[in-house]
Motif scaffolding. Structure first.
Motif, PDB file in Angstrom:
ATOM      1  N   VAL A 205       0.872  -1.219  -0.031  1.00  0.00           N
ATOM      2  CA  VAL A 205      -0.124  -0.215  -0.080  1.00  0.00           C
ATOM      3  C   VAL A 205       0.842   1.183  -0.068  1.00  0.00           C
ATOM      4  CG1 VAL A 205      -1.640   1.302   1.405  1.00  0.00           C
ATOM      5  CG2 VAL A 205      -1.849  -0.873   0.933  1.00  0.00           C
ATOM      6  N   VAL A 206       1.933   1.190   0.954  1.00  0.00           N
ATOM      7  CA  VAL A 206       2.528   2.591   1.052  1.00  0.00           C
ATOM      8  C   VAL A 206       3.490   2.713  -0.333  1.00  0.00           C
ATOM      9  CG1 VAL A 206       4.831   3.418   2.080  1.00  0.00           C
ATOM     10  CG2 VAL A 206       2.964   2.417   3.444  1.00  0.00           C
ATOM     11  N   ALA A 207       4.085   1.567  -0.856  1.00  0.00           N
ATOM     12  CA  ALA A 207       4.831   1.859  -2.187  1.00  0.00           C
ATOM     13  C   ALA A 207       3.974   2.250  -3.148  1.00  0.00           C
ATOM     14  CB  ALA A 207       5.527   0.246  -2.427  1.00  0.00           C
ATOM     15  N   ALA A 208       2.911   2.037  -3.288  1.00  0.00           N
ATOM     16  CA  ALA A 208       1.685   2.302  -4.329  1.00  0.00           C
ATOM     17  C   ALA A 208       1.387   3.634  -4.422  1.00  0.00           C
ATOM     18  CB  ALA A 208       0.561   1.471  -4.410  1.00  0.00           C
ATOM     19  N   GLY A 209       1.662   4.365  -3.304  1.00  0.00           N
ATOM     20  CA  GLY A 209       1.504   5.921  -3.093  1.00  0.00           C
ATOM     21  C   GLY A 209       0.033   6.220  -3.040  1.00  0.00           C
ATOM     22  N   PRO A 210      -0.301   7.519  -3.572  1.00  0.00           N
ATOM     23  CA  PRO A 210      -1.926   7.673  -3.395  1.00  0.00           C
ATOM     24  C   PRO A 210      -2.768   7.018  -4.276  1.00  0.00           C
ATOM     25  CG  PRO A 210      -0.492   9.782  -3.524  1.00  0.00           C
ATOM     26  CD  PRO A 210       0.677   8.459  -3.717  1.00  0.00           C
ATOM     27  N   ALA A 211      -3.874   6.423  -3.619  1.00  0.00           N
ATOM     28  CA  ALA A 211      -4.723   5.656  -4.486  1.00  0.00           C
ATOM     29  C   ALA A 211      -6.119   5.598  -3.758  1.00  0.00           C
ATOM     30  CB  ALA A 211      -4.068   4.247  -4.553  1.00  0.00           C
ATOM     31  N   ALA A 212      -6.957   5.189  -4.544  1.00  0.00           N
ATOM     32  CA  ALA A 212      -8.625   5.034  -4.089  1.00  0.00           C
ATOM     33  C   ALA A 212      -8.800   3.777  -3.636  1.00  0.00           C
ATOM     34  CB  ALA A 212      -9.558   5.271  -5.341  1.00  0.00           C
ATOM     35  N   ALA A 213      -7.905   2.746  -3.912  1.00  0.00           N
ATOM     36  CA  ALA A 213      -8.068   1.606  -3.357  1.00  0.00           C
ATOM     37  C   ALA A 213      -6.667   0.830  -3.096  1.00  0.00           C
ATOM     38  CB  ALA A 213      -8.946   0.686  -4.238  1.00  0.00           C
ATOM     39  N   PRO A 214      -6.711  -0.425  -2.265  1.00  0.00           N
ATOM     40  CA  PRO A 214      -5.166  -0.965  -1.953  1.00  0.00           C
ATOM     41  C   PRO A 214      -4.889  -1.495  -3.429  1.00  0.00           C
ATOM     42  CG  PRO A 214      -7.024  -2.070  -1.043  1.00  0.00           C
ATOM     43  CD  PRO A 214      -7.735  -0.977  -1.466  1.00  0.00           C
ATOM     44  N   PRO A 215      -3.660  -1.982  -3.615  1.00  0.00           N
ATOM     45  CA  PRO A 215      -3.092  -2.438  -4.879  1.00  0.00           C
ATOM     46  C   PRO A 215      -3.761  -3.627  -5.193  1.00  0.00           C
ATOM     47  CG  PRO A 215      -1.360  -2.100  -3.349  1.00  0.00           C
ATOM     48  CD  PRO A 215      -2.545  -1.522  -2.828  1.00  0.00           C
ATOM     49  N   ALA A 216      -4.212  -4.169  -6.310  1.00  0.00           N
ATOM     50  CA  ALA A 216      -4.538  -5.620  -6.676  1.00  0.00           C
ATOM     51  C   ALA A 216      -3.317  -6.458  -6.358  1.00  0.00           C
ATOM     52  CB  ALA A 216      -5.163  -5.749  -8.028  1.00  0.00           C
ATOM     53  N   GLY A 217      -3.848  -7.677  -5.878  1.00  0.00           N
ATOM     54  CA  GLY A 217      -2.685  -8.847  -5.766  1.00  0.00           C
ATOM     55  C   GLY A 217      -1.725  -8.532  -4.594  1.00  0.00           C
ATOM     56  N   SER A 218      -2.270  -7.545  -3.836  1.00  0.00           N
ATOM     57  CA  SER A 218      -1.340  -7.537  -2.631  1.00  0.00           C
ATOM     58  C   SER A 218      -1.310  -8.574  -1.660  1.00  0.00           C
ATOM     59  CB  SER A 218      -1.815  -6.145  -1.710  1.00  0.00           C
ATOM     60  OG  SER A 218      -3.137  -6.188  -1.185  1.00  0.00           O
ATOM     61  N   ALA A 219      -0.681  -8.647  -0.483  1.00  0.00           N
ATOM     62  CA  ALA A 219      -0.638  -9.658   0.483  1.00  0.00           C
ATOM     63  C   ALA A 219      -2.015  -9.582   1.022  1.00  0.00           C
ATOM     64  CB  ALA A 219       0.409  -9.393   1.305  1.00  0.00           C
ATOM     65  N   ALA A 220      -2.919  -8.930   0.924  1.00  0.00           N
ATOM     66  CA  ALA A 220      -4.052  -8.878   1.534  1.00  0.00           C
ATOM     67  C   ALA A 220      -5.006 -10.301   1.166  1.00  0.00           C
ATOM     68  CB  ALA A 220      -5.013  -7.844   1.269  1.00  0.00           C
ATOM     69  N   LYS A 221      -4.477 -10.796   0.041  1.00  0.00           N
ATOM     70  CA  LYS A 221      -5.149 -11.960  -0.572  1.00  0.00           C
ATOM     71  C   LYS A 221      -4.694 -13.414   0.325  1.00  0.00           C
ATOM     72  CE  LYS A 221      -6.992  -9.575  -3.803  1.00  0.00           C
ATOM     73  NZ  LYS A 221      -8.296  -9.349  -3.827  1.00  0.00           N
ATOM     74  N   GLY A 222      -3.814 -12.942   1.178  1.00  0.00           N
ATOM     75  CA  GLY A 222      -3.556 -14.044   2.038  1.00  0.00           C
ATOM     76  C   GLY A 222      -2.169 -14.967   1.902  1.00  0.00           C
ATOM     77  N   THR A 223      -1.434 -14.596   0.911  1.00  0.00           N
ATOM     78  CA  THR A 223      -0.108 -14.906   0.510  1.00  0.00           C
ATOM     79  C   THR A 223       1.121 -14.137   0.519  1.00  0.00           C
ATOM     80  OG1 THR A 223      -0.440 -14.035  -1.824  1.00  0.00           O
ATOM     81  CG2 THR A 223      -1.130 -16.444  -1.431  1.00  0.00           C
ATOM     82  N   PRO A 224       2.431 -14.425   0.988  1.00  0.00           N
ATOM     83  CA  PRO A 224       2.621 -15.970   0.913  1.00  0.00           C
ATOM     84  C   PRO A 224       2.213 -16.329   2.260  1.00  0.00           C
ATOM     85  CG  PRO A 224       4.480 -14.270   1.417  1.00  0.00           C
ATOM     86  CD  PRO A 224       3.298 -13.590   1.033  1.00  0.00           C
ATOM     87  N   VAL A 225       2.099 -17.857   2.384  1.00  0.00           N
ATOM     88  CA  VAL A 225       1.787 -18.507   3.609  1.00  0.00           C
ATOM     89  C   VAL A 225       3.229 -18.559   4.465  1.00  0.00           C
ATOM     90  CG1 VAL A 225       0.886 -20.528   4.529  1.00  0.00           C
ATOM     91  CG2 VAL A 225      -0.072 -19.603   2.561  1.00  0.00           C
ATOM     92  N   ALA A 226       2.996 -18.339   5.617  1.00  0.00           N
ATOM     93  CA  ALA A 226       3.973 -18.389   6.461  1.00  0.00           C
ATOM     94  C   ALA A 226       4.473 -19.748   6.985  1.00  0.00           C
ATOM     95  CB  ALA A 226       3.542 -17.621   8.053  1.00  0.00           C
ATOM     96  N   PRO A 227       5.529 -19.985   6.924  1.00  0.00           N
ATOM     97  CA  PRO A 227       6.184 -21.419   6.986  1.00  0.00           C
ATOM     98  C   PRO A 227       6.169 -21.702   8.644  1.00  0.00           C
ATOM     99  CG  PRO A 227       8.066 -19.775   7.197  1.00  0.00           C
ATOM    100  CD  PRO A 227       6.933 -19.079   6.683  1.00  0.00           C
ATOM    101  N   ARG A 228       6.239 -22.931   8.841  1.00  0.00           N
ATOM    102  CA  ARG A 228       5.657 -23.530   9.991  1.00  0.00           C
ATOM    103  C   ARG A 228       7.033 -24.025  10.891  1.00  0.00           C
ATOM    104  NH1 ARG A 228       0.351 -24.641  11.572  1.00  0.00           N
ATOM    105  NH2 ARG A 228       1.190 -25.405  13.291  1.00  0.00           N
ATOM    106  N   GLU A 229       8.280 -23.925  10.006  1.00  0.00           N
ATOM    107  CA  GLU A 229       9.424 -24.491  10.784  1.00  0.00           C
ATOM    108  C   GLU A 229      10.009 -23.394  11.527  1.00  0.00           C
ATOM    109  OE1 GLU A 229      13.341 -24.756  11.750  1.00  0.00           O
ATOM    110  OE2 GLU A 229      12.854 -23.296  10.139  1.00  0.00           O
ATOM    111  N   PRO A 230      10.432 -23.253  12.853  1.00  0.00           N
ATOM    112  CA  PRO A 230      10.642 -22.194  13.748  1.00  0.00           C
ATOM    113  C   PRO A 230      11.544 -21.118  13.156  1.00  0.00           C
ATOM    114  CG  PRO A 230      10.573 -23.972  15.096  1.00  0.00           C
ATOM    115  CD  PRO A 230      10.331 -24.764  13.524  1.00  0.00           C
ATOM    116  N   GLU A 231      12.670 -21.596  12.835  1.00  0.00           N
ATOM    117  CA  GLU A 231      13.667 -20.700  12.146  1.00  0.00           C
ATOM    118  C   GLU A 231      13.300 -19.894  10.927  1.00  0.00           C
ATOM    119  OE1 GLU A 231      17.468 -22.002  11.809  1.00  0.00           O
ATOM    120  OE2 GLU A 231      17.956 -22.787  14.128  1.00  0.00           O
ATOM    121  N   ALA A 232      12.774 -20.575  10.190  1.00  0.00           N
ATOM    122  CA  ALA A 232      12.042 -20.193   8.760  1.00  0.00           C
ATOM    123  C   ALA A 232      10.868 -19.214   9.243  1.00  0.00           C
ATOM    124  CB  ALA A 232      11.603 -21.105   7.987  1.00  0.00           C
ATOM    125  N   LEU A 233      10.062 -19.390  10.298  1.00  0.00           N
ATOM    126  CA  LEU A 233       9.122 -18.326  10.611  1.00  0.00           C
ATOM    127  C   LEU A 233       9.651 -17.246  11.255  1.00  0.00           C
ATOM    128  CD1 LEU A 233       6.117 -18.252  10.821  1.00  0.00           C
ATOM    129  CD2 LEU A 233       6.208 -19.084  13.195  1.00  0.00           C
TER     130      LEU A 233
END
Length: 251
Positions: free
Chosen positions: A47-75
């Motif tokens: 959102v910040v990188a996109a600058g002034p806008a009427a809506a959040p950028p399409a395809g942003s992390a709001a869609k739920g990706t990337p999925v967090a890893p479960r391995e402790p160090e990677a997480l």
């Protein structure tokens, strides 16, 4: 932001497993909380990188990706990277640059500085969530908590939508010496910092209908629903807090 992010990762790392329930967010496991926080850091970086806008950028992390890893160090590394992505975008943009926000009709500006302010509150409160999950809750840092009360009132409460009940005022008194008033009426909700900090026992024609008094950290955790009402000192018509919590202003 770095301090709270490090504290959040430390709490997560100390958990016996990631499937333990978060007491303050009972619909979530600790892994759900981690996933949420990391996704939001990446979302706001976009959102910040996109600058002034009427809506959040399409395809942003709001869609739920990337999925967090479960391995402790990677997480832990994924969380640190998520925070740095957002901080890098904020540093590059600067505080005065405009961007989309969900609080367009509030008293907070639609700027990257306002995003930074509110995201500090998100990581501070969620760090408390993680800490209480592992049985080691810590007080919120003083300066973050003091700003957190004001940010909540200006960003989450202020609106031009008409208050559907009789006019009312709610005061918040931090024992550190700062106070705020939330005024509710047909003109909406408007927050101000009081020039002369008061006490929960204020009387007279200008007294609030109800007030909450505690440390700034206690007030933040109370207004975000993390601690019960009896954790702070309340004076006046307590049901106003319930009405405010249940109010859903029109967009």
């Amino acid at each position: 932001m770095d301090d709270r992010s490090a504290a959040f990762r430390a709490a997560v790392a100390s958990a016996p497993n990631l499937d333990v329930r978060v007491p303050t967010c009972p619909e979530w496991t600790l892994f759900d909380l981690v996933q949420h926080l990391g996704e939001r850091r990446r979302f706001w970086a976009d959102v910040v990188a996109a600058g002034p806008a009427a809506a959040p950028p399409a395809g942003s992390a709001a869609k739920g990706t990337p999925v967090a890893p479960r391995e402790p160090e990677a997480l832990s590394a994924w969380l640190a990277e998520s925070t740095e992505l957002m901080l890098g975008a904020l540093r590059e943009a600067g505080p005065d640059r405009g961007c989309w926000t969900w609080w367009g009709l509030s008293q907070s500006p639609q700027t990257c500085g306002a995003v930074a302010r509110h995201q500090l509150q998100e990581i501070a409160v969620h760090t408390y969530d993680a800490q209480i999950t592992v049985g080691a809750p810590q007080p919120l840092p003083d300066e973050a908590a003091l700003d957190g009360v004001e940010d909540f009132l200006f960003t989450c409460c202020a609106t031009p939508s008409a208050w559907p009940h009789k006019p009312a005022t709610i005061d918040f008194h931090a024992t550190e010496g700062r106070s705020w008033r939330l005024s509710l009426s047909a003109d909406g909700a408007h927050s101000t910092r009081l020039a002369t900090p008061g006490t929960a026992a204020d009387e007279g024609p200008d007294a609030a209908d109800v007030s909450a008094r505690g440390t700034a950290g206690e007030l933040v955790l109370f207004i975000y629903g993390r601690i019960p009402a009896d954790s702070v000192e309340l004076d006046g018509d307590r049901q106003l807090f319930g009405l405010l919590r249940d109010w859903e202003p029109e967009e």
